[in-house]
Design a protein around this motif. Structure first.
Motif, mmCIF file in Angstrom:
data_model
loop_
_atom_site.group_PDB
_atom_site.id
_atom_site.type_symbol
_atom_site.label_atom_id
_atom_site.label_comp_id
_atom_site.label_asym_id
_atom_site.label_seq_id
_atom_site.Cartn_x
_atom_site.Cartn_y
_atom_site.Cartn_z
ATOM 1 N N UNK A 281 -9.951 -2.075 -5.558
ATOM 2 C CA UNK A 281 -10.549 -3.184 -6.303
ATOM 3 C C UNK A 281 -9.656 -4.421 -6.217
ATOM 4 N N UNK A 282 -10.298 -5.589 -6.113
ATOM 5 C CA UNK A 282 -9.572 -6.859 -6.159
ATOM 6 C C UNK A 282 -9.198 -7.188 -7.594
ATOM 7 N N UNK A 283 -8.061 -7.845 -7.751
ATOM 8 C CA UNK A 283 -7.707 -8.386 -9.057
ATOM 9 C C UNK A 283 -8.622 -9.555 -9.378
ATOM 10 N N UNK A 284 -8.798 -9.891 -10.665
ATOM 11 C CA UNK A 284 -9.696 -10.999 -11.026
ATOM 12 C C UNK A 284 -9.342 -12.324 -10.370
ATOM 13 N N UNK A 285 -8.048 -12.558 -10.141
ATOM 14 C CA UNK A 285 -7.629 -13.809 -9.507
ATOM 15 C C UNK A 285 -7.623 -13.729 -7.983
ATOM 16 N N UNK A 286 -7.730 -12.525 -7.429
ATOM 17 C CA UNK A 286 -7.854 -12.361 -5.991
ATOM 18 C C UNK A 286 -6.567 -12.213 -5.215
ATOM 19 N N UNK A 287 -5.418 -12.269 -5.860
ATOM 20 C CA UNK A 287 -4.158 -12.194 -5.131
ATOM 21 C C UNK A 287 -3.656 -10.788 -4.884
ATOM 22 N N UNK A 288 -4.246 -9.819 -5.556
ATOM 23 C CA UNK A 288 -3.765 -8.443 -5.449
ATOM 24 C C UNK A 288 -4.938 -7.474 -5.345
ATOM 25 N N UNK A 289 -4.595 -6.249 -4.894
ATOM 26 C CA UNK A 289 -5.545 -5.140 -4.861
ATOM 27 C C UNK A 289 -4.931 -3.963 -5.593
ATOM 28 N N UNK A 290 -5.766 -3.154 -6.211
ATOM 29 C CA UNK A 290 -5.310 -1.874 -6.734
ATOM 30 C C UNK A 290 -6.055 -0.775 -5.998
ATOM 31 N N UNK A 291 -5.394 0.373 -5.851
ATOM 32 C CA UNK A 291 -6.006 1.486 -5.131
ATOM 33 C C UNK A 291 -5.653 2.796 -5.807
ATOM 34 N N UNK A 292 -6.624 3.695 -5.877
ATOM 35 C CA UNK A 292 -6.408 5.067 -6.315
ATOM 36 C C UNK A 292 -6.354 5.955 -5.094
ATOM 37 N N UNK A 293 -5.357 6.832 -5.030
ATOM 38 C CA UNK A 293 -5.083 7.568 -3.795
ATOM 39 C C UNK A 293 -4.986 9.069 -4.036
ATOM 40 N N UNK A 294 -4.975 9.821 -2.928
ATOM 41 C CA UNK A 294 -4.866 11.268 -3.049
ATOM 42 C C UNK A 294 -3.422 11.774 -3.036
ATOM 43 N N UNK A 295 -2.462 10.865 -3.284
ATOM 44 C CA UNK A 295 -1.100 11.314 -3.589
ATOM 45 C C UNK A 295 -0.829 11.148 -5.089
ATOM 46 N N UNK A 296 -1.915 11.241 -5.879
ATOM 47 C CA UNK A 296 -1.842 11.254 -7.351
ATOM 48 C C UNK A 296 -1.348 9.937 -7.927
ATOM 49 N N UNK A 297 -1.608 8.828 -7.244
ATOM 50 C CA UNK A 297 -0.995 7.558 -7.645
ATOM 51 C C UNK A 297 -2.007 6.415 -7.693
ATOM 52 N N UNK A 298 -1.579 5.357 -8.389
ATOM 53 C CA UNK A 298 -2.268 4.068 -8.372
ATOM 54 C C UNK A 298 -1.287 3.043 -7.810
ATOM 55 N N UNK A 299 -1.722 2.279 -6.821
ATOM 56 C CA UNK A 299 -0.869 1.272 -6.193
ATOM 57 C C UNK A 299 -1.374 -0.133 -6.514
ATOM 58 N N UNK A 300 -0.427 -1.054 -6.676
ATOM 59 C CA UNK A 300 -0.745 -2.488 -6.725
ATOM 60 C C UNK A 300 -0.213 -3.106 -5.440
ATOM 61 N N UNK A 301 -1.094 -3.799 -4.723
ATOM 62 C CA UNK A 301 -0.739 -4.367 -3.423
ATOM 63 C C UNK A 301 -0.887 -5.883 -3.480
ATOM 64 N N UNK A 302 0.133 -6.585 -3.007
ATOM 65 C CA UNK A 302 0.127 -8.053 -2.989
ATOM 66 C C UNK A 302 -0.352 -8.543 -1.630
ATOM 67 N N UNK A 303 -1.414 -9.355 -1.625
ATOM 68 C CA UNK A 303 -2.021 -9.803 -0.379
ATOM 69 C C UNK A 303 -1.090 -10.725 0.404
ATOM 70 N N UNK A 304 -0.439 -11.660 -0.279
ATOM 71 C CA UNK A 304 0.385 -12.655 0.419
ATOM 72 C C UNK A 304 1.611 -12.035 1.073
ATOM 73 N N UNK A 305 2.331 -11.200 0.342
ATOM 74 C CA UNK A 305 3.554 -10.595 0.893
ATOM 75 C C UNK A 305 3.279 -9.358 1.731
#
Length: 410
Positions: free
Chosen positions: A149-173
């Motif tokens: 899912x995209x963040x409301x402001x659009x600069x980041x993504x969050x993801x649910x994965x099969x390694x039991x985790x939630x990740x926050x990903x920064x688009x610019x970096x």
């Protein structure tokens, strides 16, 4: 929208994703044959983008448009998602990965970071998955993305994965900023709790729990949950937040949808004690077995949910559920697909099932209510994209198809 109006598209592949954009200007459908099709609903459902994806393993697990509707992200059972430019209505429709258009990789496992090449070569030797591309530099990583899912402001993504985790990903970096751990199984669903806040995140997992996270928590790179919602007796398949920062719904393999108030969340310690009260249910696999407690009202003694909705079948795949739109319904309803091909609608307050939309001959994994028009569009494993309206179509009535499940692609 109770009446099937028109078959918007028909493919010889199972459809897994079907969603309107936030404005309703676009509709995204994703198929098991590695295709993502973006339709321009303002131009008579003209095909705006026909994407042939990269690194697809089994199926496309999720897609989403950026808040400004300029970028499309797709994910699969791989640690790398890809982003594609939507472009203008005059651009090329066909988008083949790195042939007709660049599909930019977003590596949630850190393989785009400095020093990643050596780690990637080591990881290739212990790969659990096979890639569709023999020369794929990203092959060998050991987790996949189920929800994004995209963040409301659009600069980041969050993801649910099969390694039991939630990740926050920064688009610019182009790097993962945080990894949330606390779940004990695949994280099948993630969502932002508020429409205007990128900090409050919820996740749903095969460990039966909904967990609450705060991205502002600075307790190191690996962070702990702020609260836990207990009540489901089987793994979760989808989450939908109401957008007010308080309420959300969850769909689960215990064949129920639950409405939650996050203010009732338990601390991780208290949740640990409540989870132990879970009723004993024989082990089963929802991909090919019926729920062992089908027909019984099995309740979790520690359930903190506000309401439970029943009547649909959550089998074979991660079936999704949503609130109806604020603009046209005031979010009065909840609706969801079902393994029996029916779209079910419930009244939020009474919990009663108020409608069953029947047309598809195969499983409906996803469906989407237009944010501003009285129209709903569904996708199915029969390969069809079908629109629904408030009255029967003018002239000849839409006849239910003879074709059922089109089967697997691989």
């Amino acid at each position: 929208p109770l009446h099937p109006q028109q078959v918007k598209d028909s493919m010889c592949s199972r459809a897994y994703i079907g969603q309107y954009s936030a404005s309703g200007d676009f509709y995204i459908a994703a198929y098991q044959d590695r295709r993502v099709r973006l339709y321009d609903t303002q131009r008579g459902w003209r095909l705006r983008k026909d994407v042939t994806t990269r690194m697809t393993r089994w199926t496309i697990t999720d897609t989403c448009l950026s808040p400004d509707q300029r970028l499309l992200v797709y994910a699969s059972i791989s640690p790398v998602a890809f982003v594609v430019n939507v472009g203008s209505s005059y651009d090329l429709v066909e988008s083949m990965a790195n042939i007709t258009e660049l599909h930019e990789p977003l590596a949630f496992d850190g393989t785009q970071a400095a020093g990643a090449e050596e780690r990637r070569l080591r990881s290739r030797q212990r790969s659990r998955y096979e890639s569709d591309d023999d020369d794929d530099d990203w092959a060998g990583s050991d987790f996949g993305i189920w929800s994004i899912a995209w963040s409301p402001q659009g600069g980041q993504l969050i993801a649910g994965t099969n390694d039991n985790s939630v990740y926050i990903y920064d688009i610019e970096s182009k790097k993962s900023l945080s990894r949330f751990r606390g779940h004990n199984d695949d994280v099948n669903a993630v969502a932002y709790l508020r429409d205007d806040d990128p900090n409050l995140i919820v996740s749903g997992c095969d460990d039966d729990q909904v967990r609450l996270w705060d991205a502002r928590d600075k307790a190191g790179a690996v962070r702990k949950p702020q609260g836990v919602l207990v009540g489901h007796t089987e793994g979760l398949t989808h989450l939908c937040a109401k957008g007010d920062g308080i309420h959300l719904i969850s769909n689960a393999k215990d064949q129920t949808i639950k409405l939650w108030d996050v203010r009732a969340a338990l601390s991780p310690a208290a949740a640990g004690a409540a989870i132990k009260q879970r009723p004993h249910i024989p082990r089963w696999d929802y991909r090919w077995e019926e729920h062992p407690a089908a027909g019984y009202d099995v309740r979790h003694p520690g359930d903190v949910s506000l309401m439970t909705y029943r009547g649909h079948a959550v089998l074979q795949t991660l079936v999704r559920a949503y609130f109806s739109p604020m603009h046209t319904t005031g979010q009065r309803y909840i609706y969801a697909g079902s393994a029996d091909g029916v779209i079910n609608v419930w009244d939020v307050v009474s919990g009663k099932q108020v409608a069953k939309l029947e047309y598809h001959r195969a499983l409906v994994r996803d469906c989407s209510w237009h944010p501003y028009e009285p129209e709903l569009t569904s996708v199915s494993w029969d390969g069809r994209v079908v629109s629904w309206g408030t009255s029967p179509p003018v002239g000849k009535q839409l006849v239910r198809p003879d074709r059922g499940d089109v089967g697997t692609y691989y």
